[in-house]
Write a protein that holds these residues in place. Structure first.
Motif, PDB file in Angstrom:
ATOM      1  N   ALA A  97      15.590  79.062-146.437  1.00  0.00           N
ATOM      2  CA  ALA A  97      15.133  79.642-147.707  1.00  0.00           C
ATOM      3  C   ALA A  97      16.098  79.304-148.835  1.00  0.00           C
ATOM      4  CB  ALA A  97      15.001  81.154-147.566  1.00  0.00           C
ATOM      5  N   GLY A  98      17.365  79.138-148.508  1.00  0.00           N
ATOM      6  CA  GLY A  98      18.343  78.771-149.522  1.00  0.00           C
ATOM      7  C   GLY A  98      18.146  77.354-150.016  1.00  0.00           C
ATOM      8  N   GLN A  99      17.366  76.544-149.306  1.00  0.00           N
ATOM      9  CA  GLN A  99      17.139  75.161-149.705  1.00  0.00           C
ATOM     10  C   GLN A  99      15.893  74.992-150.571  1.00  0.00           C
ATOM     11  OE1 GLN A  99      16.915  73.162-145.947  1.00  0.00           O
ATOM     12  NE2 GLN A  99      19.097  73.470-145.464  1.00  0.00           N
ATOM     13  N   VAL A 100      15.156  76.066-150.793  1.00  0.00           N
ATOM     14  CA  VAL A 100      13.926  75.975-151.578  1.00  0.00           C
ATOM     15  C   VAL A 100      14.238  75.745-153.051  1.00  0.00           C
ATOM     16  CG1 VAL A 100      11.849  77.201-152.315  1.00  0.00           C
ATOM     17  CG2 VAL A 100      12.628  77.360-149.932  1.00  0.00           C
ATOM     18  N   ASP A 101      15.270  76.380-153.563  1.00  0.00           N
ATOM     19  CA  ASP A 101      15.609  76.233-154.985  1.00  0.00           C
ATOM     20  C   ASP A 101      15.871  74.782-155.374  1.00  0.00           C
ATOM     21  OD1 ASP A 101      15.238  78.833-155.860  1.00  0.00           O
ATOM     22  OD2 ASP A 101      17.254  79.450-155.211  1.00  0.00           O
ATOM     23  N   PRO A 102      16.623  74.007-154.613  1.00  0.00           N
ATOM     24  CA  PRO A 102      16.793  72.587-154.973  1.00  0.00           C
ATOM     25  C   PRO A 102      15.479  71.813-154.971  1.00  0.00           C
ATOM     26  CG  PRO A 102      18.496  73.271-153.439  1.00  0.00           C
ATOM     27  CD  PRO A 102      17.514  74.405-153.520  1.00  0.00           C
ATOM     28  N   VAL A 103      14.605  72.152-154.021  1.00  0.00           N
ATOM     29  CA  VAL A 103      13.301  71.487-153.958  1.00  0.00           C
ATOM     30  C   VAL A 103      12.492  71.808-155.208  1.00  0.00           C
ATOM     31  CG1 VAL A 103      11.096  71.369-152.735  1.00  0.00           C
ATOM     32  CG2 VAL A 103      13.239  71.373-151.455  1.00  0.00           C
ATOM     33  N   LEU A 104      12.458  73.077-155.587  1.00  0.00           N
ATOM     34  CA  LEU A 104      11.720  73.472-156.780  1.00  0.00           C
ATOM     35  C   LEU A 104      12.308  72.813-158.027  1.00  0.00           C
ATOM     36  CD1 LEU A 104      11.057  77.283-156.167  1.00  0.00           C
ATOM     37  CD2 LEU A 104       9.377  75.430-156.213  1.00  0.00           C
ATOM     38  N   SER A 105      13.602  72.681-158.042  1.00  0.00           N
ATOM     39  CA  SER A 105      14.257  72.051-159.189  1.00  0.00           C
ATOM     40  C   SER A 105      13.794  70.610-159.355  1.00  0.00           C
ATOM     41  CB  SER A 105      15.778  72.106-159.022  1.00  0.00           C
ATOM     42  OG  SER A 105      16.417  71.449-160.103  1.00  0.00           O
ATOM     43  N   GLU A 106      13.698  69.895-158.255  1.00  0.00           N
ATOM     44  CA  GLU A 106      13.231  68.509-158.314  1.00  0.00           C
ATOM     45  C   GLU A 106      11.770  68.436-158.712  1.00  0.00           C
ATOM     46  OE1 GLU A 106      13.144  64.443-155.583  1.00  0.00           O
ATOM     47  OE2 GLU A 106      14.134  66.266-154.858  1.00  0.00           O
ATOM     48  N   LEU A 107      10.939  69.374-158.190  1.00  0.00           N
ATOM     49  CA  LEU A 107       9.517  69.389-158.557  1.00  0.00           C
ATOM     50  C   LEU A 107       9.362  69.614-160.058  1.00  0.00           C
ATOM     51  CD1 LEU A 107       8.014  71.471-155.597  1.00  0.00           C
ATOM     52  CD2 LEU A 107       7.543  69.066-156.127  1.00  0.00           C
ATOM     53  N   ARG A 108      10.158  70.502-160.619  1.00  0.00           N
ATOM     54  CA  ARG A 108      10.058  70.799-162.049  1.00  0.00           C
ATOM     55  C   ARG A 108      10.466  69.578-162.891  1.00  0.00           C
ATOM     56  NH1 ARG A 108      13.199  75.386-160.481  1.00  0.00           N
ATOM     57  NH2 ARG A 108      11.904  77.209-160.023  1.00  0.00           N
ATOM     58  N   ARG A 109      11.448  68.873-162.369  1.00  0.00           N
ATOM     59  CA  ARG A 109      11.985  67.738-163.127  1.00  0.00           C
ATOM     60  C   ARG A 109      11.038  66.539-163.120  1.00  0.00           C
ATOM     61  NH1 ARG A 109      14.970  63.582-161.326  1.00  0.00           N
ATOM     62  NH2 ARG A 109      15.301  64.605-159.315  1.00  0.00           N
ATOM     63  N   ARG A 110      10.328  66.320-162.041  1.00  0.00           N
ATOM     64  CA  ARG A 110       9.576  65.080-161.888  1.00  0.00           C
ATOM     65  C   ARG A 110       8.072  65.230-162.063  1.00  0.00           C
ATOM     66  NH1 ARG A 110      10.818  62.860-156.288  1.00  0.00           N
ATOM     67  NH2 ARG A 110       9.242  61.361-157.060  1.00  0.00           N
ATOM     68  N   PHE A 111       7.532  66.463-161.904  1.00  0.00           N
ATOM     69  CA  PHE A 111       6.076  66.593-161.908  1.00  0.00           C
ATOM     70  C   PHE A 111       5.646  67.669-162.903  1.00  0.00           C
ATOM     71  CE2 PHE A 111       7.289  65.037-157.705  1.00  0.00           C
ATOM     72  CZ  PHE A 111       6.492  63.902-157.609  1.00  0.00           C
ATOM     73  N   SER A 112       4.375  67.640-163.245  1.00  0.00           N
ATOM     74  CA  SER A 112       3.820  68.601-164.191  1.00  0.00           C
ATOM     75  C   SER A 112       3.827  70.004-163.578  1.00  0.00           C
ATOM     76  CB  SER A 112       2.388  68.193-164.581  1.00  0.00           C
ATOM     77  OG  SER A 112       1.549  68.240-163.448  1.00  0.00           O
ATOM     78  N   ALA A 113       3.715  71.010-164.449  1.00  0.00           N
ATOM     79  CA  ALA A 113       3.796  72.406-163.995  1.00  0.00           C
ATOM     80  C   ALA A 113       2.720  72.750-162.979  1.00  0.00           C
ATOM     81  CB  ALA A 113       3.707  73.331-165.209  1.00  0.00           C
TER      82      ALA A 113
END
Length: 475
Positions: free
Chosen positions: A301-317
């Protein structure tokens, strides 16, 4: 002159011949003979005279009937034969009624159906006719004494007539009884079957209770209390008491049902008792396994934040907004799971096995939900990366599914069925619209992926429908 043969000597002949032969030789005239006889009687004592007067009866054989002629004795014999025949019919009917009473009692002890109650009513009506016929027979017997010495032929004839009529009536009622008995076959067979099941069923219940008790003793010897199972076994005590009291007090159907229920519950208690050591070991294993899994999910669960960060940076909302709450929800689920694990451990220590099992199921559900949410974030990033790099692969995959369905719809036909062609045409149009969403500066790749997945599902439903209608198996 021919000598007269000597006659057997008896008191009666002595009285007729005189006291002595010498005395009789002097009685040469009727008058002298009469006087000699009177003299002789005078010299005899009074008791002897009384004895002489009763000699004819003694000579007749002492107590036997007097002879009234051939017709009277013939009528007496016929009347006696009628009496014997009536007596035989009476005893035959009485025996049959007693036997049938046993059958009726057997049925009523087991069966309370309308048919059984009707059989009891019919048997009671037959009993009244039996009583009537038996009463007529008894009255006929009491009304005629066939052993009377002075029985007249007419009286014997009346006795024969009445006794014969009584016998005939007894026979008619016996026939009714036989017909009634033959109709009881199904009811009696069912009742006898249940009675035959009664003793074995009760014995099975007792043996099941004994086996359950022994199993509990073995479990307790291993250090497990099994209080809940012991309480369930104790609750069967009153039922065992009723079984011991017997079907006579509680009824055969009720006793059979009770024996079946007791055996079933006792068998369940025995099985659970025998499985209890294994169940305890399984709960211990699950506690360890789920605790380890909860710890692993905390890390993931602690690794979800980095994943979300990359999704926000590269893809639309639109590609990541539904995943925003995953880290917070994952953390909360793991904390709840750890709390439930502590409660499950306490329940296991107290040997509250159902509580421990229920709590562990709750923990498992929480961790499964968390695992899916955490995995969804990583899986989203992986799929979006793939379609961003090569969207044509997803397009080709979907077009292949559509073309395969179209070939199946046209197989053996010049034109497809409208109910098959229409949804396939809609699938083609929907795919084309999804492809257009990839155009522009910020393509909605997630919408594209969900649309292509939906198109393939709709095509799969059409294929399944076609195969079902044609009776062909799927791939």
């Amino acid at each position: 002159m021919t000598a007269t043969p000597a006659q057997p000597y008896s008191p009666l002949t002595r009285l007729r011949r005189g006291p002595t032969a010498a005395r009789a030789a002097h009685l040469d005239s009727p008058a002298r003979a009469t006087r000699a006889a009177l003299d002789t009687l005078t010299l005899m004592s009074l008791p002897l005279l009384i004895g002489v007067l009763t000699l004819p009866a003694a000579f007749a054989g002492g107590g036997t009937r007097r002879w009234f002629g051939g017709r009277a004795e013939s009528q007496r014999a016929e009347a006696q034969a009628a009496k014997d025949a009536a007596a035989a019919a009476f005893y035959e009917l009485d025996t049959a009624q007693r036997d049938l009473r046993i059958s009726i009692d057997t049925i009523t002890a087991v069966d309370d159906s309308p048919a059984a109650r009707r059989a009891v009513t019919d048997f009671e009506a037959l009993g009244r006719r039996i009583d009537e016929a038996s009463g007529r027979y008894i009255n006929a017997v009491d009304a005629h004494d066939l052993d009377r010495d002075d029985l007249e032929a007419a009286a014997a004839n009346r006795a024969r007539t009445e006794l014969t009529a009584a016998k005939d009536q007894l026979g008619q009622v016996k026939q009714e009884l036989d017909r009634f008995e033959s109709g009881l076959g199904p009811l009696l067979g069912k009742a006898e079957t249940q009675l035959a099941r009664l003793a074995p069923a009760v014995e099975r219940a007792r043996q099941a209770l004994l086996a359950a008790s022994n199993a509990l003793d073995a479990v307790r010897a291993s250090g497990l209390r099994a209080d809940a199972l012991a309480a369930r076994l104790a609750a069967l005590g009153p039922e065992l008491t009723k079984l011991n009291q017997g079907a006579g007090q509680h009824g055969v159907p009720q006793t059979l049902e009770r024996a079946t229920q007791v055996a079933r519950e006792a068998e369940a208690i025995r099985a659970e008792a025998e499985q209890l050591p294994e169940r305890a070991a399984e709960i211990d294993h699950r506690l360890v396994s789920l605790r380890t899994r909860a710890q692993a999910l905390t890390t993931r669960a602690g690794q979800v934040d980095p994943v979300l960060s990359e999704l926000r940076r590269r893809f639309s909302a639109a590609c990541w907004q539904d995943l925003q709450q995953v880290p917070q929800q994952a953390g909360e689920n793991v904390r709840q799971a750890e709390t439930k694990l502590k409660e499950a451990q306490a329940a296991r220590d107290a040997q509250r096995w159902p509580d421990a099992t229920s709590l562990l199921s709750t923990v498992r559900a929480l961790l499964n939900t968390t695992d899916e949410a955490v995995s969804a974030a990583g899986d989203r990033l992986r799929r979006l990366n793939a379609v961003q790099k090569d969207p044509q692969q997803e397009i080709d995959r979907t077009r292949f599914a559509i073309r395969d369905a179209q070939r199946l719809a046209m197989s053996g036909r010049s034109t497809p069925e409208p109910r098959h062609a229409r949804p396939l045409d809609d699938a083609v149009a929907r795919l084309d619209r999804a492809v257009t969403t990839l155009e522009g500066r910020h393509p909605d790749y997630w919408h594209f992926l969900t649309e292509t997945e939906a198109v393939r599902q709709s095509v799969a439903r059409v294929v399944g429908q076609i195969r079902e209608e044609r009776g062909t198996p799927g791939h």
